[in-house]
Enzyme design. Structure first.
Site, PDB file in Angstrom:
ATOM      1  N   CYS A  63       0.997  -1.213  -0.083  1.00 57.15           N
ATOM      2  CA  CYS A  63       0.050   0.010  -0.083  1.00 57.15           C
ATOM      3  C   CYS A  63       0.746   1.345   0.007  1.00 57.15           C
ATOM      4  O   CYS A  63       1.934   1.178   0.696  1.00 57.15           O
ATOM      5  CB  CYS A  63      -0.890   0.231   1.231  1.00 57.15           C
ATOM      6  SG  CYS A  63      -1.882  -1.438   1.289  1.00 57.15           S
ATOM      7  N   ARG A  72       4.814   0.162  -6.130  1.00 56.39           N
ATOM      8  CA  ARG A  72       4.578  -0.404  -4.990  1.00 56.39           C
ATOM      9  C   ARG A  72       3.765  -1.670  -5.261  1.00 56.39           C
ATOM     10  O   ARG A  72       3.621  -2.520  -4.278  1.00 56.39           O
ATOM     11  CB  ARG A  72       4.330   0.289  -3.639  1.00 56.39           C
ATOM     12  CG  ARG A  72       5.223   1.356  -3.383  1.00 56.39           C
ATOM     13  CD  ARG A  72       4.671   2.357  -2.272  1.00 56.39           C
ATOM     14  NE  ARG A  72       4.626   1.700  -0.754  1.00 56.39           N
ATOM     15  CZ  ARG A  72       5.518   1.461   0.047  1.00 56.39           C
ATOM     16  NH1 ARG A  72       6.859   1.671  -0.159  1.00 56.39           N
ATOM     17  NH2 ARG A  72       5.331   0.639   1.307  1.00 56.39           N
ATOM     18  N   TRP A  98      -3.068  -2.387  -1.421  1.00 62.98           N
ATOM     19  CA  TRP A  98      -2.751  -3.978  -1.778  1.00 62.98           C
ATOM     20  C   TRP A  98      -3.504  -4.742  -0.972  1.00 62.98           C
ATOM     21  O   TRP A  98      -3.102  -4.816   0.102  1.00 62.98           O
ATOM     22  CB  TRP A  98      -1.165  -4.002  -2.087  1.00 62.98           C
ATOM     23  CG  TRP A  98      -0.853  -5.368  -2.443  1.00 62.98           C
ATOM     24  CD1 TRP A  98      -0.445  -5.534  -3.996  1.00 62.98           C
ATOM     25  CD2 TRP A  98      -0.497  -6.759  -1.904  1.00 62.98           C
ATOM     26  NE1 TRP A  98      -0.013  -6.949  -4.021  1.00 62.98           N
ATOM     27  CE2 TRP A  98      -0.177  -7.559  -2.813  1.00 62.98           C
ATOM     28  CE3 TRP A  98      -0.667  -7.003  -0.568  1.00 62.98           C
ATOM     29  CZ2 TRP A  98       0.383  -8.842  -2.521  1.00 62.98           C
ATOM     30  CZ3 TRP A  98      -0.164  -8.200  -0.410  1.00 62.98           C
ATOM     31  CH2 TRP A  98       0.221  -9.139  -1.277  1.00 62.98           C
ATOM     32  N   ASN A 144      -1.303   1.146   6.094  1.00 58.55           N
ATOM     33  CA  ASN A 144      -0.423  -0.114   5.316  1.00 58.55           C
ATOM     34  C   ASN A 144       0.043  -0.860   6.522  1.00 58.55           C
ATOM     35  O   ASN A 144       0.623  -0.522   7.419  1.00 58.55           O
ATOM     36  CB  ASN A 144       0.887   0.568   4.441  1.00 58.55           C
ATOM     37  CG  ASN A 144       1.848  -0.472   4.074  1.00 58.55           C
ATOM     38  OD1 ASN A 144       1.436  -1.734   3.859  1.00 58.55           O
ATOM     39  ND2 ASN A 144       3.016  -0.047   3.862  1.00 58.55           N
ATOM     40  N   GLY A 145      -0.259  -2.173   6.231  1.00 59.04           N
ATOM     41  CA  GLY A 145       0.353  -3.115   7.108  1.00 59.04           C
ATOM     42  C   GLY A 145      -0.799  -4.200   7.657  1.00 59.04           C
ATOM     43  O   GLY A 145      -1.748  -4.294   6.647  1.00 59.04           O
ATOM     44  N   GLU A 173      17.433 -16.644 -10.968  1.00 58.37           N
ATOM     45  CA  GLU A 173      16.880 -15.276 -10.829  1.00 58.37           C
ATOM     46  C   GLU A 173      16.422 -14.758 -12.230  1.00 58.37           C
ATOM     47  O   GLU A 173      15.240 -14.167 -12.464  1.00 58.37           O
ATOM     48  CB  GLU A 173      18.217 -14.299 -10.815  1.00 58.37           C
ATOM     49  CG  GLU A 173      17.934 -12.889 -11.065  1.00 58.37           C
ATOM     50  CD  GLU A 173      16.828 -12.188 -10.093  1.00 58.37           C
ATOM     51  OE1 GLU A 173      16.178 -12.950  -9.046  1.00 58.37           O
ATOM     52  OE2 GLU A 173      16.434 -11.038 -10.412  1.00 58.37           O
ATOM     53  N   LYS A 195      12.595 -13.362 -13.156  1.00 55.55           N
ATOM     54  CA  LYS A 195      12.355 -12.075 -13.517  1.00 55.55           C
ATOM     55  C   LYS A 195      11.195 -12.347 -14.653  1.00 55.55           C
ATOM     56  O   LYS A 195      10.078 -11.717 -14.505  1.00 55.55           O
ATOM     57  CB  LYS A 195      13.511 -11.950 -14.655  1.00 55.55           C
ATOM     58  CG  LYS A 195      14.760 -11.093 -13.820  1.00 55.55           C
ATOM     59  CD  LYS A 195      14.276  -9.718 -13.261  1.00 55.55           C
ATOM     60  CE  LYS A 195      13.755  -9.452 -11.917  1.00 55.55           C
ATOM     61  NZ  LYS A 195      14.282  -9.827 -10.819  1.00 55.55           N
ATOM     62  N   GLU A 231       7.655 -13.317 -13.010  1.00 55.36           N
ATOM     63  CA  GLU A 231       7.307 -12.007 -12.470  1.00 55.36           C
ATOM     64  C   GLU A 231       6.561 -11.049 -12.872  1.00 55.36           C
ATOM     65  O   GLU A 231       5.459 -10.660 -12.843  1.00 55.36           O
ATOM     66  CB  GLU A 231       8.453 -11.406 -11.461  1.00 55.36           C
ATOM     67  CG  GLU A 231       8.316 -10.410 -10.486  1.00 55.36           C
ATOM     68  CD  GLU A 231       9.439  -9.946  -9.912  1.00 55.36           C
ATOM     69  OE1 GLU A 231       9.420  -9.459  -9.057  1.00 55.36           O
ATOM     70  OE2 GLU A 231      10.671 -10.248 -10.702  1.00 55.36           O
ATOM     71  N   HIS A 267      17.102 -35.478 -12.367  1.00 54.30           N
ATOM     72  CA  HIS A 267      16.749 -35.958 -11.282  1.00 54.30           C
ATOM     73  C   HIS A 267      15.233 -35.673 -11.083  1.00 54.30           C
ATOM     74  O   HIS A 267      14.479 -35.901 -10.146  1.00 54.30           O
ATOM     75  CB  HIS A 267      17.009 -35.521 -10.125  1.00 54.30           C
ATOM     76  CG  HIS A 267      18.543 -35.928 -10.018  1.00 54.30           C
ATOM     77  ND1 HIS A 267      19.078 -37.144  -9.752  1.00 54.30           N
ATOM     78  CD2 HIS A 267      19.631 -35.393 -10.387  1.00 54.30           C
ATOM     79  CE1 HIS A 267      20.544 -37.165  -9.763  1.00 54.30           C
ATOM     80  NE2 HIS A 267      20.862 -36.070 -10.117  1.00 54.30           N
ATOM     81  N   LYS A 300       6.076  -3.899  -4.697  1.00 47.79           N
ATOM     82  CA  LYS A 300       7.673  -3.648  -4.831  1.00 47.79           C
ATOM     83  C   LYS A 300       8.383  -4.140  -3.401  1.00 47.79           C
ATOM     84  O   LYS A 300       9.424  -4.381  -3.340  1.00 47.79           O
ATOM     85  CB  LYS A 300       7.941  -1.938  -5.122  1.00 47.79           C
ATOM     86  CG  LYS A 300       9.316  -1.730  -5.290  1.00 47.79           C
ATOM     87  CD  LYS A 300      10.238  -2.386  -6.402  1.00 47.79           C
ATOM     88  CE  LYS A 300      11.481  -2.106  -6.569  1.00 47.79           C
ATOM     89  NZ  LYS A 300      12.471  -3.018  -7.356  1.00 47.79           N
TER      90      LYS A 300
END
Ligand code: M6R
Length: 610
Positions: free
Chosen positions: A2, A27, A74, A100-101, A482, A486, A489, A506, A605
């Site tokens: 948020c 964010r 969010w 926010n939280g 990574e 990317k 995401e 495997h 973010k």
């Protein structure tokens, strides 16, 4: 997550708050709202979706006033609907609050407030806060009622309160979620992050957990939750507003990818010399002590965790220090054995990631020392750590981390080399070679960026695939993880998985069939031949191999369906250089699929909740 903006000042409040909220869009959010005090009462407007929906509604039916609070939400508790969007108001509509939280004890608080006759409109945890303020304000002055409310909350919060009864001030507080005060000329902001205020001021006050603040157009007054004044000097932010803008690029992500030669240079500046590596006095002293540590534990989340995995290879191989790497959310709950001889290295771009912050607190409680590798000055983790290696990458706005990642890797190189030197683990000739090699890295990254046309062609060729593997060995294994992160995401249509190439046999190889794209990291390394064999195993099953290889490698051509060359470098530095084609590949696949690259759905973010 948020975004919060509160504004008191002479400028038109609605456009000022909207502009600041836009600068927090990175964010991640799914609805937005604003509350304005118009001289008589509080008016609230909320919309689901992007800020442009809210802006359009405000253009159609304007709100005007003297002070305002705005929010991008969010969703955590309750779907992204208008009712659940912030600001939330009390029963009489005389108080408005953004948050926010997560309030962990909201259910108990809500039950007792319902019993007292409060009417709730949303499914959010946040709404209890405003009703609690209303309840306490029946018998206490507003600032006291606000602070008293905060003492009842368990969990994390950054909040901003607007009250019709006090039209010259806004009230804010934080505990576990970020909130900064922007001090302008005749105007003051409360915001979740510095980019929200950069267009108006670079003078900020950072709040600590369990602190409250009252802002007016003249400035800010910080107190404890008990109301005791706290003296806090403003800091001057080094970033300017241009660094938080797209600068002609189609997306922040692309801009940030292209900034990397400069940002890596910034990470090195003042630290890497021709014959030595030095930091400021305090960090030098800390590293001297750290060089005697028996063990390092690197923690982080997402991309920062991948940087930690690269760090493990570097620190063990070059500095000869035993290293464990943990996903921060597991570290905090696995009961790690820590003591004075262990140092925890917390890697984080934002310095606000809830799980990493909790890991830092746990480490300190158990007597371990904490070093942070962090991009944001004044952030929670930077302030909790015993020492900080700032990455100096500038504000990273795109949700997908790119320049912050390569700066984290660069900081880990500096850390590895200086610890290796202090421990006598690096022979003189290797030391000189490493230092010269690291000096060259910004230029190698600049050259790696020139492969963009080839990467774009490969990306367009495979853009319609819906599953990808990424494979590598040694330093290229975390790079593979990574690269896959990317892609998945920023391109939510695609499933991408990174593996250690040796693990293929495997299990995962069973899925390979005609046309399945596999990105191989096959740059120069002691396991190059083994990777070449892994490529053949995929090709034997008709998979398509997109190979990232070292310039001048003639042998690799016959193994690759698509080939991307990157400049040669020491293996130690290769994850920095190799990150570039991986980032560009993800970017161009996402672009071909018309994805929302800078703000992918469901992602934030800065992940300030567990
Ligand atoms: O701010 P942090 O570095 O602590 O963030 C950690 C992760 O949330 C972050 O790296 C996330 O995985 C990125 N979106 C990856 O691109």
């Amino acid at each position: 997550m948020c975004g919060i903006v509160g504004y008191v000042g002479k400028s038109p409040v609605v456009s000022t708050v909207l502009d600041s909220l836009r600068r927090l869009e990175y964010r991640g959010y799914d609805s937005a709202g604003i509350a304005v005090f118009n001289g008589h009462g509080i008016q609230v407007r909320k919309r689901t979706g992007k800020l442009k929906e809210l802006a359009a509604s405000l253009q159609h039916q304007p709100l005007e006033g003297r002070l305002a609070v705005g929010h991008t939400r969010w969703a955590t508790h309750g779907e992204p609907t208008e009712l659940n969007a912030h600001p939330h108001t009390d029963c009489r509509g005389e108080l408005a609050l953004v948050h926010n939280g997560i309030i962990e004890n909201y259910a108990q608080l809500k039950a007792s407030l319902l019993a007292r006759g409060h009417r709730f409109r949303s499914q959010t945890d946040t709404e209890v806060i405003i009703h609690l303020v209303e309840e306490y304000a029946k018998r206490l002055p507003l600032p006291v009622a606000f602070r008293r409310t905060l003492q009842d909350l368990r969990g994390s919060y950054a909040v901003c309160l607007l009250a019709a009864s006090d039209p010259k001030r806004l009230y804010g507080a934080r505990c576990g979620s970020p909130l900064v005060v922007g001090l302008g000329r005749g105007e003051t902001f409360l915001a979740s992050d510095v980019p929200a205020v950069l267009a108006r001021t670079r003078k900020v006050l950072y709040l600590n957990d369990q602190e409250a603040v009252e802002i007016s157009a003249e400035g800010a007054r910080v107190t404890t939750l008990e109301g005791k004044p706290v003296a806090r000097k403003p800091s001057l932010v080094a970033w300017d507003v241009a660094s938080a803008q797209k600068d002609g690029h189609a997306h922040f992500m692309l801009k940030e990818i292209h900034e990397q030669p400069a940002t890596i240079e910034q990470t090195l500046t003042g630290r890497l010399g021709r014959a030595q590596i030095t930091f400021d006095r305090r960090t030098n002293a800390f590293l001297k002590e750290l060089s005697r540590a028996e063990r390092l534990i690197l923690i982080g989340c997402g991309t920062a965790y991948h940087a930690g995995l690269v760090g493990e290879y570097m620190l063990e191989e070059v500095a000869k220090i035993p290293v464990d790497v943990d996903v921060a959310s597991e570290f905090r709950y696995r009961g790690p054995m820590l003591d004075r001889n262990t140092t925890v290295v917390a890697i984080t771009q934002s310095g606000e990631t809830a799980d990493t912050l909790a890991g830092v607190k746990l480490a300190k409680e158990q007597g371990a020392k904490v070093l942070a590798i962090c991009n944001v000055m004044g952030s929670s983790i930077a302030r909790q750590a015993d020492a900080v290696l700032y990455t100096h990458a500038g504000p990273e706005i795109a949700v997908a981390s790119t320049k912050a990642y390569t700066s984290q890797l660069t900081a880990l190189c500096l850390l590895t080399l200086s610890l290796g030197k202090l421990r006598g683990a690096i022979p003189a000739a290797a030391w000189r070679r490493y230092l010269a090699g690291l000096q060259e890295v910004p230029e190698l990254v600049r050259r790696a960026l020139r492969v963009e046309p080839a990467v774009k062609r490969a990306a367009q060729r495979y853009a319609s695939a819906r599953d990808f593997y990424y494979l590598g060995r040694r330093y290229n294994y975390p790079s593979a993880l990574e690269g896959a992160l990317k892609l998945k995401e920023i391109c939510p249509l695609i499933h991408a998985e990174g593996y250690a190439a040796g693990e293929m046999k495997h299990g995962p190889i069973s899925l390979i069939r005609r046309g399945w794209p596999v990105v191989f990291l096959a740059t120069e390394s002691p396991v190059y031949d083994k990777v070449a064999s892994n490529i053949e195993e995929v090709r034997a099953r008709k998979g398509e191999c997109i190979v990232i290889a070292s310039e001048g490698d003639r042998n690799i051509r016959r193994h690759a369906d698509a080939l991307i060359f990157v400049p040669r470098t020491e293996e130690l530095f290769s994850p920095i250089v190799n990150a570039v084609p991986l980032q560009l590949f993800a970017y161009h696949v996402a672009r071909a699929n018309r994805c929302d690259i800078d703000q992918p759905p469901n992602l934030a973010k800065s992940v300030t909740v567990e």
